[in-house]
Design a protein around this motif. Structure first.
Motif, short mmCIF file in Angstrom:
data_model
loop_
_atom_site.label_atom_id
_atom_site.label_comp_id
_atom_site.label_asym_id
_atom_site.label_seq_id
_atom_site.Cartn_x
_atom_site.Cartn_y
_atom_site.Cartn_z
N LEU A 1 1.52 6.16 -1.49
CA LEU A 1 2.09 7.34 -0.83
C LEU A 1 2.36 8.46 -1.84
N PRO A 2 2.15 9.71 -1.44
CA PRO A 2 2.23 10.81 -2.41
C PRO A 2 3.65 11.12 -2.89
N GLN B 1 -6.90 6.72 -7.32
CA GLN B 1 -5.78 5.79 -7.24
C GLN B 1 -6.04 4.71 -6.19
N ALA B 2 -6.60 5.09 -5.05
CA ALA B 2 -6.88 4.11 -3.99
C ALA B 2 -7.94 3.12 -4.43
N ARG C 1 7.71 6.24 -1.54
CA ARG C 1 7.36 5.02 -2.26
C ARG C 1 8.60 4.18 -2.53
N GLN C 2 9.70 4.83 -2.89
CA GLN C 2 10.93 4.10 -3.13
C GLN C 2 11.48 3.48 -1.84
N THR C 3 11.27 4.17 -0.72
CA THR C 3 11.69 3.61 0.57
C THR C 3 10.93 2.33 0.88
N THR D 1 0.83 -1.21 0.00
CA THR D 1 0.00 0.00 0.00
C THR D 1 0.86 1.26 0.00
N GLY D 2 1.90 1.27 0.85
CA GLY D 2 2.77 2.44 0.90
C GLY D 2 3.53 2.66 -0.39
#
Length: 334
Positions: free
Chosen positions: A141-142, A233-234, A147-149, A136-137
């Motif tokens: 995430l914006p 998006q969700a 998101r890469q993390t 989900t993250g």
């Protein structure tokens, strides 16, 4: 419309019933194969468990008495006769006797299995939670950096040794923050810390595989078409992308749960749990063949049962497989 839905549901259930029969037969064959391979491999172990246990001079046993012990523990008959004798016993729920401790193996299993089951259940649930949170993250995430993390977390967790994460969790959550004590806790509270430690390496491959499937699903034409219609998006992620991406990850989760039931030796040793993992370690050191055979069969049964449940649940979760089932119904003419 309602009648067509009812008919589709009935055909799906009928197909699942047929699939359950085939999978159950396959599961029984796998269990029989696991028993056979394990039995003959254990027979080839070097050394003699009876000699290890009873050759201590302090026991004062004569050679005749040691031979009688070997007969008692089925050590004098041929491997083929032992094989059928052990198989018949296990089919009746009798795992024999522990050479090392001199008690029925099922007594040892009955004491250790609940501990490992609690650890497996809590660790499995936590691994699913971590997997879903990472997916989900990484998708919703914006900020791109966040998101890469989240994308990097599975690889980071895979590189952490289990013994290190277990010690770290004890130091931080128990000794530093005083959130959960290590000793003097109930049966379920006592598995929270070890379940946290064991859930991270289990969730890592599940999350990595799920992220790969999500990337592939997001490139499919139907997902792109839904986005062009203005869906959020969700909504696209939870209603379309995730259900169509979760199948491989669920299969891997089933494999992980089967492994957990057999007992995590490192985890149980670090946290002082008297489960199947510690029982396995003691049985290996004492060459206790009957105990090892029972533990392998319990792990194999958990592995097979979990994967059977996953195979039956996947068509109910994945809409693509539901449509495939409908196509199968049309082609078969049923």
């Amino acid at each position: 419309m309602s009648s067509s839905r009812t008919g589709g549901s009935f055909s799906l259930l009928r197909h699942l019933g047929r699939n359950a029969g085939i999978q159950s037969l396959r599961a029984l064959l796998i269990l029989w194969g696991a028993f056979t391979v394990t039995f003959f491999l254990l027979q080839m172990m070097p050394g003699d468990a009876v000699m290890v246990r009873f050759m201590d001079p302090e026991l004062g046993l004569s050679p005749e008495q040691i031979d009688a012990m070997r007969v008692l523990y089925s050590g004098s008959s041929s491997p083929v006769l032992q094989y059928f004798h052990t198989l018949r016993q296990m089919l009746h729920g009798d795992f024999g006797y522990s050479v090392q401790l001199g008690v029925p193996v099922r007594t040892l299993i009955a004491a250790a299995l609940p501990v490992s089951l609690r650890l497996a259940v809590v660790g499995f649930i936590l691994s699913l939670v971590w997997t879903l949170l990472i997916a989900t993250g990484a998708s919703l995430l914006p900020l791109r950096a966040l998101r890469q993390t989240f994308h990097a977390l599975p690889g980071f967790w895979s590189a952490i040794p289990l013994y290190w994460s277990g010690i770290f969790i004890i130091q931080v959550l128990s000794f530093k923050l005083h959130l959960l004590p290590v000793v003097g806790v109930g049966p379920w509270e006592g598995v929270i810390l070890p379940a946290l430690a064991v859930s991270l390496p289990i969730a890592a491959p599940q999350a990595k595989l799920l992220l790969q499937q999500i990337e592939e699903t997001e490139r499919l034409p139907f997902v792109m078409a839904i986005r062009t219609k203005g869906a959020s998006q969700a909504s696209v992620f939870f209603r379309h992308v995730l259900p169509n991406s979760v199948t491989p990850s669920l299969t891997m989760a089933g494999l992980s749960f089967g492994e957990l039931i057999a007992g995590a030796i490192v985890t149980e040793t670090i946290f002082g749990l008297n489960g199947l993992g510690r029982l396995t370690r003691d049985a290996v050191s004492g060459q206790d063949v009957a105990v090892l055979q029972a533990i392998v069969m319990i792990g194999a049964t958990g592995f097979v049962a979990t994967n059977l449940a996953v195979d039956l649940l996947i068509p109910l979760i994945n809409p693509t497989l539901r449509s495939s089932t409908a196509e199968w119904k049309e082609k078969s003419g049923s």
